[in-house]
Design a protein around this motif. Structure first.
Motif, PDB file in Angstrom:
ATOM      1  N   THR A  82       0.836  -1.211   0.000  1.00  0.00           N
ATOM      2  CA  THR A  82       0.000   0.000   0.000  1.00  0.00           C
ATOM      3  C   THR A  82       0.861   1.247   0.000  1.00  0.00           C
ATOM      4  O   THR A  82       0.565   2.228  -0.694  1.00  0.00           O
ATOM      5  N   ARG A  83       1.954   1.229   0.761  1.00  0.00           N
ATOM      6  CA  ARG A  83       2.830   2.400   0.780  1.00  0.00           C
ATOM      7  C   ARG A  83       3.536   2.579  -0.562  1.00  0.00           C
ATOM      8  O   ARG A  83       3.687   3.704  -1.049  1.00  0.00           O
ATOM      9  N   LEU A  84       3.944   1.496  -1.181  1.00  0.00           N
ATOM     10  CA  LEU A  84       4.570   1.590  -2.498  1.00  0.00           C
ATOM     11  C   LEU A  84       3.560   2.144  -3.508  1.00  0.00           C
ATOM     12  O   LEU A  84       3.899   2.998  -4.328  1.00  0.00           O
ATOM     13  N   ALA A  85       2.323   1.692  -3.434  1.00  0.00           N
ATOM     14  CA  ALA A  85       1.274   2.204  -4.326  1.00  0.00           C
ATOM     15  C   ALA A  85       1.028   3.691  -4.083  1.00  0.00           C
ATOM     16  O   ALA A  85       0.814   4.456  -5.033  1.00  0.00           O
TER      17      ALA A  85
ATOM     18  N   ASP B 185      -7.446  11.907  -1.692  1.00  0.00           N
ATOM     19  CA  ASP B 185      -7.218  11.461  -3.063  1.00  0.00           C
ATOM     20  C   ASP B 185      -6.466  10.131  -3.073  1.00  0.00           C
ATOM     21  O   ASP B 185      -6.838   9.204  -3.798  1.00  0.00           O
ATOM     22  N   VAL B 186      -5.435  10.028  -2.258  1.00  0.00           N
ATOM     23  CA  VAL B 186      -4.643   8.797  -2.209  1.00  0.00           C
ATOM     24  C   VAL B 186      -5.513   7.643  -1.722  1.00  0.00           C
ATOM     25  O   VAL B 186      -5.503   6.556  -2.315  1.00  0.00           O
ATOM     26  N   MET B 187      -6.306   7.867  -0.677  1.00  0.00           N
ATOM     27  CA  MET B 187      -7.138   6.780  -0.152  1.00  0.00           C
ATOM     28  C   MET B 187      -8.208   6.362  -1.163  1.00  0.00           C
ATOM     29  O   MET B 187      -8.486   5.173  -1.304  1.00  0.00           O
ATOM     30  N   ARG B 188      -8.762   7.316  -1.890  1.00  0.00           N
ATOM     31  CA  ARG B 188      -9.779   6.986  -2.898  1.00  0.00           C
ATOM     32  C   ARG B 188      -9.154   6.151  -4.026  1.00  0.00           C
ATOM     33  O   ARG B 188      -9.708   5.143  -4.446  1.00  0.00           O
ATOM     34  N   ARG B 189      -7.965   6.553  -4.477  1.00  0.00           N
ATOM     35  CA  ARG B 189      -7.323   5.847  -5.579  1.00  0.00           C
ATOM     36  C   ARG B 189      -6.860   4.445  -5.183  1.00  0.00           C
ATOM     37  O   ARG B 189      -6.800   3.549  -6.024  1.00  0.00           O
TER      38      ARG B 189
ATOM     39  N   ARG C 196      -1.935  17.271   2.851  1.00  0.00           N
ATOM     40  CA  ARG C 196      -1.461  17.064   1.479  1.00  0.00           C
ATOM     41  C   ARG C 196      -0.025  16.553   1.525  1.00  0.00           C
ATOM     42  O   ARG C 196       0.782  17.046   2.299  1.00  0.00           O
ATOM     43  N   TYR C 197       0.248  15.574   0.692  1.00  0.00           N
ATOM     44  CA  TYR C 197       1.568  14.938   0.660  1.00  0.00           C
ATOM     45  C   TYR C 197       2.193  15.081  -0.715  1.00  0.00           C
ATOM     46  O   TYR C 197       1.496  15.136  -1.728  1.00  0.00           O
ATOM     47  N   LYS C 198       3.512  15.099  -0.737  1.00  0.00           N
ATOM     48  CA  LYS C 198       4.273  15.003  -1.981  1.00  0.00           C
ATOM     49  C   LYS C 198       5.599  14.336  -1.660  1.00  0.00           C
ATOM     50  O   LYS C 198       6.020  14.283  -0.497  1.00  0.00           O
ATOM     51  N   ILE C 199       6.244  13.823  -2.688  1.00  0.00           N
ATOM     52  CA  ILE C 199       7.563  13.220  -2.502  1.00  0.00           C
ATOM     53  C   ILE C 199       8.512  14.309  -2.028  1.00  0.00           C
ATOM     54  O   ILE C 199       8.490  15.439  -2.521  1.00  0.00           O
ATOM     55  N   ASN C 200       9.316  13.980  -1.054  1.00  0.00           N
ATOM     56  CA  ASN C 200      10.271  14.925  -0.477  1.00  0.00           C
ATOM     57  C   ASN C 200      11.200  15.451  -1.573  1.00  0.00           C
ATOM     58  O   ASN C 200      11.956  14.680  -2.158  1.00  0.00           O
TER      59      ASN C 200
ATOM     60  N   VAL D 194       1.339   7.014  -6.683  1.00  0.00           N
ATOM     61  CA  VAL D 194       0.395   8.122  -6.860  1.00  0.00           C
ATOM     62  C   VAL D 194       1.139   9.451  -6.798  1.00  0.00           C
ATOM     63  O   VAL D 194       0.889  10.362  -7.588  1.00  0.00           O
ATOM     64  N   LEU D 195       2.084   9.554  -5.871  1.00  0.00           N
ATOM     65  CA  LEU D 195       2.804  10.803  -5.665  1.00  0.00           C
ATOM     66  C   LEU D 195       3.911  11.056  -6.689  1.00  0.00           C
ATOM     67  O   LEU D 195       4.445  12.168  -6.757  1.00  0.00           O
ATOM     68  N   MET D 196       4.261  10.073  -7.485  1.00  0.00           N
ATOM     69  CA  MET D 196       5.408  10.228  -8.365  1.00  0.00           C
ATOM     70  C   MET D 196       5.207  11.249  -9.477  1.00  0.00           C
ATOM     71  O   MET D 196       6.151  11.602 -10.172  1.00  0.00           O
TER      72      MET D 196
END
Length: 91
Positions: free
Chosen positions: A13-16, A31-35, A66-70, A20-22
């Motif tokens: 789940t974390r990899l997925a 959004d992440v939980m819905r996808r 809101r999250y994004k890749i560091n 999403v964030l890539m």
């Protein structure tokens, strides 16, 4: 730091979520939980693990986070993430 990242990315789940964030954009946890078809509490926990591993950064926006890749990932950690997000490994 590499060990924490490997541990975080080993969970599907974390990899997925990282996939999403890539796209480089910020995504609200909703959004992440819905996808991914995950509950809010489950997804928030997964995102916290990714944050603690240094893979993502967050920003509070009203009731959502809101999250994004560091963007400041050290080069070895960025290379690890890029390799983990490759869809196929060519032998």
């Amino acid at each position: 730091m590499i060990h924490a990242a490997l541990t975080a990315l080993a969970e599907p789940t974390r990899l997925a979520a990282m996939r999403v964030l890539m796209d480089g954009e910020e995504h609200c946890v909703c959004d992440v939980m819905r996808r991914l078809g995950a509950t809010q509490s489950r997804m928030s926990r997964h995102m916290q693990v990714l944050k603690q591993a240094g893979l993502v950064v967050d920003r509070r926006d009203a009731q959502w986070v809101r999250y994004k890749i560091n963007p400041d990932l050290p080069p070895p950690l960025r290379a690890l993430l890029d390799a983990a997000l490759v869809d196929e490994v060519v032998a």
